[in-house]
Design an enzyme around this catalytic site. Structure first.
Site, PDB file in Angstrom:
ATOM      1  N   THR A   1       0.887  -1.162   0.000  1.00 39.48           N
ATOM      2  CA  THR A   1       0.000   0.000   0.000  1.00 39.48           C
ATOM      3  C   THR A   1       0.918   1.203   0.000  1.00 39.48           C
ATOM      4  O   THR A   1       2.087   1.087   0.303  1.00 39.48           O
ATOM      5  CB  THR A   1      -0.829   0.013   1.309  1.00 39.48           C
TER       6      THR A   1
ATOM      7  N   ARG B   1     -13.870  -7.900  -0.511  1.00 39.66           N
ATOM      8  CA  ARG B   1     -13.132  -7.576   0.718  1.00 39.66           C
ATOM      9  C   ARG B   1     -12.541  -6.171   0.604  1.00 39.66           C
ATOM     10  O   ARG B   1     -11.956  -5.809  -0.401  1.00 39.66           O
ATOM     11  CB  ARG B   1     -12.003  -8.592   0.923  1.00 39.66           C
TER      12      ARG B   1
ATOM     13  N   GLY C   1     -10.033  -3.383   2.829  1.00 36.07           N
ATOM     14  CA  GLY C   1      -9.086  -3.357   3.934  1.00 36.07           C
ATOM     15  C   GLY C   1      -9.247  -2.101   4.755  1.00 36.07           C
ATOM     16  O   GLY C   1     -10.312  -1.468   4.783  1.00 36.07           O
TER      17      GLY C   1
HETATM   18  N1  ASP Z   1      -3.479  -2.454   4.326  1.00 35.01           N
HETATM   19  C1  ASP Z   1      -3.794  -2.996   3.040  1.00 35.01           C
HETATM   20  C2  ASP Z   1      -4.977  -3.892   3.130  1.00 35.01           C
HETATM   21  O1  ASP Z   1      -5.075  -4.649   4.064  1.00 35.01           O
HETATM   22  C3  ASP Z   1      -2.700  -3.770   2.438  1.00 35.01           C
HETATM   23  C4  ASP Z   1      -1.323  -3.352   2.750  1.00 35.01           C
HETATM   24  O2  ASP Z   1      -1.067  -2.302   3.265  1.00 35.01           O
HETATM   25  O3  ASP Z   1      -0.398  -4.084   2.463  1.00 35.01           O
HETATM   26  O4  ASP Z   1      -5.769  -3.888   2.221  1.00 35.01           O
END
Ligand code: ASP
Length: 353
Positions: free
Chosen positions: A201, A229, A231
């Site tokens: 991210t 889904r 996040g």
């Molecule tokens: N936080 C993001 C999610 O869970 C993914 C990530 O930061 O790696 O969608």
């Protein structure tokens, strides 16, 4: 009761005297003075992002939230980054679905889009939701239509390379557990360093020379997720949060853990209570560790020795320009830019080995 006025130097003195976290009663708010120089902090994939954000705030007087949104756009458009925008890894059906949000300190307003498809710059759509509607969250097809109505073009975000990775993942899938088989040591892709279930991210928090704040988080989320889904990244208080009087924070890593802890809100509240940004990030990670359910085979869970089995990193900048970041484990870095230029620095570690 009048609020205490504490300069950065004064705060550091207080901390040295053992008076840091919890120093402010809940009714009293520290009155941080702006240091007069810009700061932008992001995940390690954001050196160009923080450079751009600081430049735009300094040279063009762009508000911090817009500087952050523009800055993360560089990563959204980069097909080599497998965790954001174009070239982000898809869900289990092979569809790239993106989550993004932004928050503006001075107005305490926010916008977000979740599970949006075909849009290269979801963070810009989130900014439009914030600026042009009285809503905060738009999801899925509604978010996509909103973007198209505002002139965004539909773009295929699955690249030849991510399509091959998805096909490989699908051919190895053994049961309903979407994790990459744990006994399969062959990395899903060399760029992903053998992560069982890769993610990534970009978060960017920005502080203007005048001392106002803004932030943005954008992602393709957990690779091979169940369709639908979302996040932490599009959820205000989880993947990002800012309070113009205190500071700004955001998260990358296991989104469910940032959601279940209200992580970014907690980081800002710890800064309100007197923590430095780094202390606030560490506090939030330890809280996540305390709260993680210890008997689950699903993440977020803890290993048997009480160590987290998932990665999570928080980033924070305080109104007076102090910044910091902390991560669960390993040797991760974060990106920061200020008057001294852009660089990578080490994150503090909550659960050192
Ligand atoms: N936080 C993001 C999610 O869970 C993914 C990530 O930061 O790696 O969608």
């Amino acid at each position: 009761m009048s609020s205490p006025v504490i300069s950065r130097r004064g705060l550091i003195k207080c901390a040295g005297a053992g008076l840091a976290a919890g120093a402010f009663p809940s009714s009293a708010v520290p009155n941080f003075r702006s240091a007069g120089s810009p700061v932008a902090i992001s995940s390690a994939n954001g050196l160009a992002t923080v450079t751009h954000a600081v430049q735009r705030m300094t040279e063009d007087n762009l508000r911090p939230v817009s500087a952050a949104v523009e800055g993360v756009g560089i990563v959204e458009a980069d097909p080599a980054d497998r965790s954001v925008g174009l070239g982000g890894l898809p869900d289990e059906d092979g569809k790239v679905t993106l989550d993004a949000a932004c928050m503006d300190g001075p107005t305490h307003n926010a916008g977000s889009v979740a599970a949006i498809q075909d849009i290269l710059h979801p963070a810009q759509v989130a900014e439009l939701v914030m600026d042009r509607t009285d809503h905060v969250n738009l999801v899925a097809d509604g978010a996509r239509r909103f973007a198209l109505d505002h002139g965004f073009e539909a773009t295929d975000l699955l690249t030849e390379s991510t399509r091959k990775i998805w096909l490989k993942w699908r051919s190895r899938r053994t049961d309903d557990d979407r994790l990459w088989p744990l006994d399969d040591k062959e990395p899903v892709d060399s760029a992903l360093q053998g992560e069982a279930r890769p993610w990534g991210t970009i978060h960017c928090s920005a502080l203007s020379p005048e001392g106002s704040l803004g932030c943005c988080t954008t992602t393709s989320g957990l690779a091979f997720k169940i369709p639908g889904r979302i996040g932490d990244s599009p959820l205000i208080g989880c993947g990002l949060y800012c309070d113009d009087g205190i500071g700004s924070a955001g998260a990358t890593g296991r989104g469910e853990a940032a959601i279940l802890s209200g992580g970014s809100w907690l980081v800002v509240e710890r800064m309100r209570a007197g923590d430095t940004p780094e202390e606030a990030c560490l506090h939030a990670l330890r809280r996540v560790g305390e709260q993680a359910y210890k008997g689950s085979k699903w993440q977020p869970a803890l290993w048997e020795d009480d160590r987290p089995s998932f990665g999570l990193t928080f980033y924070a900048v305080r109104k007076d320009g102090l910044y910091g970041s902390a991560s669960m484990f390993g040797k991760p870095k974060f990106a920061v830019a200020d008057g001294a230029g852009a660089r990578l620095e080490n994150c503090a570690i909550a659960f050192p080995s």
